[in-house]
Write an enzyme that holds these catalytic residues in place. Structure first.
Site, short mmCIF file in Angstrom:
data_model
loop_
_atom_site.label_atom_id
_atom_site.label_comp_id
_atom_site.label_asym_id
_atom_site.label_seq_id
_atom_site.Cartn_x
_atom_site.Cartn_y
_atom_site.Cartn_z
CB SER A 30 -24.39 17.48 0.28
OG SER A 30 -25.07 18.72 0.23
CB THR A 31 -28.49 18.24 4.24
OG1 THR A 31 -28.23 17.01 4.89
CG2 THR A 31 -29.97 18.59 4.35
NE ARG A 32 -26.42 22.00 5.83
CZ ARG A 32 -26.97 21.08 6.65
NH1 ARG A 32 -28.08 21.33 7.27
NH2 ARG A 32 -26.37 19.92 6.86
NE ARG A 70 -20.48 19.03 -0.35
CZ ARG A 70 -21.09 19.37 0.79
NH1 ARG A 70 -21.42 18.44 1.66
NH2 ARG A 70 -21.35 20.63 1.07
CG HIS A 113 -18.03 24.79 1.97
ND1 HIS A 113 -18.73 24.79 0.77
CD2 HIS A 113 -18.92 24.33 2.91
CE1 HIS A 113 -19.95 24.33 0.98
NE2 HIS A 113 -20.08 24.05 2.26
CD GLN A 145 -21.87 27.23 4.96
OE1 GLN A 145 -22.27 26.19 4.44
NE2 GLN A 145 -22.67 28.02 5.67
CG ASP A 191 -17.54 23.29 10.06
OD1 ASP A 191 -18.61 22.64 10.10
OD2 ASP A 191 -16.72 23.19 9.12
CB THR A 192 -18.36 19.26 11.90
OG1 THR A 192 -18.15 17.99 12.48
CG2 THR A 192 -17.56 19.34 10.61
CD1 TRP A 193 -15.17 21.08 16.73
CD2 TRP A 193 -15.25 19.63 18.44
NE1 TRP A 193 -15.49 21.80 17.86
CE2 TRP A 193 -15.54 20.92 18.93
CE3 TRP A 193 -15.24 18.56 19.34
CZ2 TRP A 193 -15.82 21.18 20.28
CZ3 TRP A 193 -15.51 18.81 20.67
CH2 TRP A 193 -15.79 20.11 21.13
CB VAL A 194 -15.28 14.69 12.92
CG1 VAL A 194 -14.75 13.49 12.14
CG2 VAL A 194 -14.89 14.59 14.40
CG HIS A 220 -22.50 24.93 13.35
ND1 HIS A 220 -22.37 24.10 12.26
CD2 HIS A 220 -21.93 24.27 14.40
CE1 HIS A 220 -21.74 22.98 12.64
NE2 HIS A 220 -21.46 23.07 13.92
CB CYS A 221 -21.46 25.73 7.67
SG CYS A 221 -20.38 24.35 8.10
N PRO A 266 -23.69 20.25 8.97
CG PRO A 266 -23.25 17.98 8.73
CD PRO A 266 -23.09 19.28 8.04
NE ARG A 303 -24.28 26.94 1.19
CZ ARG A 303 -23.84 25.68 1.02
NH1 ARG A 303 -23.73 24.89 2.07
NH2 ARG A 303 -23.47 25.22 -0.17
N1 CP Z 1 -23.14 23.49 5.03
C1 CP Z 1 -23.14 22.51 4.11
O1 CP Z 1 -22.39 22.55 3.15
O2 CP Z 1 -24.03 21.51 4.34
P1 CP Z 1 -24.16 20.15 3.52
O3 CP Z 1 -22.94 19.33 3.81
O4 CP Z 1 -25.41 19.53 4.07
O5 CP Z 1 -24.27 20.47 2.06
N1 NVA Z 2 -16.01 21.20 7.39
C1 NVA Z 2 -17.18 20.45 7.05
C2 NVA Z 2 -18.19 21.30 6.37
C3 NVA Z 2 -19.47 20.61 6.03
C4 NVA Z 2 -20.42 21.50 5.31
C5 NVA Z 2 -16.80 19.26 6.19
O1 NVA Z 2 -15.95 19.42 5.30
O2 NVA Z 2 -17.34 18.19 6.39
#
Ligand code: CP
Ligand code: NVA
Length: 321
Positions: A57-59, A108, A135, A138, A230-233, A269-270, A272, A297
């Site tokens: 996680s970053t955020r 998480r 989530h 978010q 959001d990310t596809w993966v 876009h949440c 990464p 966030r």
């Molecule tokens: N958007 C989000 O939850 O980012 P991180 O995965 O960096 O916490």
């Molecule tokens: N759908 C993404 C969100 C990342 C913040 C995941 O679960 O990786």
């Protein structure tokens, strides 16, 4: 004290519309006081948060650590290589020890059931920092960002174009609770969980939110106020990457796709983010609210810590959702 005090924060589904609005007002109040007015507001001196992260996680991590520091408390990060939880020690045993030393847990995890078990066993509040299924934090940040931009939430039209994942599940609950219309387009086979969709549809009856779940990005984007992807993966799906990239062909957010969307949408876009999901001109362009969304966030996560925020203090910042 506000209504989150002493409560777990595991799903938006567990909260009333009024609670969710109050979280948003409180987050805005914290941002105004601490960021804009430079106020030192430290109701949590002596309190500590345990941050239990089974995934990167970053955020979320930054929000929890920086947010706790701002409020006067401290946070202890426990990554997958740091804590025995679920590997070398049962979730139940870890929960008991965490309870004895911390005041709140942000977790998480992979499976939502780990959060549920932690919450059952811990005698301190457990806050979801994401699971494979949901989530919720978010969506608080997304709604705060939209409230700041538009000045209201109810009646907005959001288009979600992408995967039917954890973030979408929480968005479905959030939109249902607040009265936001949501048009979803996922590739076939990547639709959101049917139980979440049905639950959200039932809730939406009360607020008048309308939902459409389909597979056509252009249709979803038509006349939308907000375009979200959001990310596809997602984290944990890395071995599906090649298949997903193929299956998501045609789902990149770009100006051609949004030609008929109307003139005044904003982009979320949440993070990464990967380039295949959205073109640079949109991601870094003037319609993009992604950096404000990322910052929010922290202000929204702080609400789950800030047990001392008094009702009277937040009235001035109240705006109609
Ligand atoms: N958007 C989000 O939850 O980012 P991180 O995965 O960096 O916490
Ligand atoms: N759908 C993404 C969100 C990342 C913040 C995941 O679960 O990786």
């Amino acid at each position: 004290a506000h209504s989150l005090v002493g409560r777990d924060f595991l799903s938006l589904n567990h909260f009333k519309s009024e609670d969710i609005k109050q979280f948003l007002w409180t987050a805005k109040d914290l941002k105004t006081r601490i960021k804009d007015n430079g106020e030192i507001f430290q109701p949590l001196v002596g309190k500590s948060a345990a941050l239990v992260f089974q995934k990167r996680s970053t955020r979320t991590r930054l929000s929890a650590e920086m947010g706790m520091t701002k409020l006067g408390g401290s946070a202890c990060f426990l990554g997958p290589d740091d804590i025995h939880l679920g590997v070398n020690e049962s979730v139940k045993d870890s929960a008991r020890v965490l309870t004895s030393m911390a005041d709140v847990i942000v977790a998480r995890v992979h499976g939502q059931e780990v959060l549920d078990e932690l919450a059952n066993e811990a005698r301190i509040p457990v806050i979801s920092g994401l699971s494979d299924f949901l989530h919720p934090l978010q969506i608080l940040a997304d709604f705060m960002t939209l409230q700041e931009h538009f000045g209201y939430l109810r009646g907005l039209k959001i288009a979600w174009i992408g995967d039917g994942n954890n973030v979408l599940h929480s968005l479905l609950y959030g939109c249902a609770k607040i009265g936001i219309d949501l048009n979803v387009a996922t590739p076939a086979g990547y639709e959101p969980d049917a139980t979440v969709t049905n639950d959200a549809l039932k809730l939406a009856g009360k607020t008048g939110a309308s939902f459409r779940i389909g597979n056509d990005p252009r249709q979803a984007a038509y006349r939308a106020d907000v375009i979200v992807t959001d990310t596809w993966v997602s984290l944990g799906q890395e071995q599906e990457k090649q298949k997903r990239l193929k299956d998501f062909a045609g789902f990149q957010i770009n100006r051609k796709m949004l030609k008929e969307a109307g003139g005044s949408w904003v982009f979320l876009h949440c993070l990464p983010r990967k380039k295949e999901e959205v073109t640079d001109d949109i991601f870094y362009g003037e319609e993009s609210l992604v950096w404000q969304e990322a910052e929010n966030r922290m202000w929204t996560l702080m609400v789950s810590f800030s047990c001392d925020v008094r009702q009277n203090d937040i009235q001035d910042n109240r705006s109609s959702c």
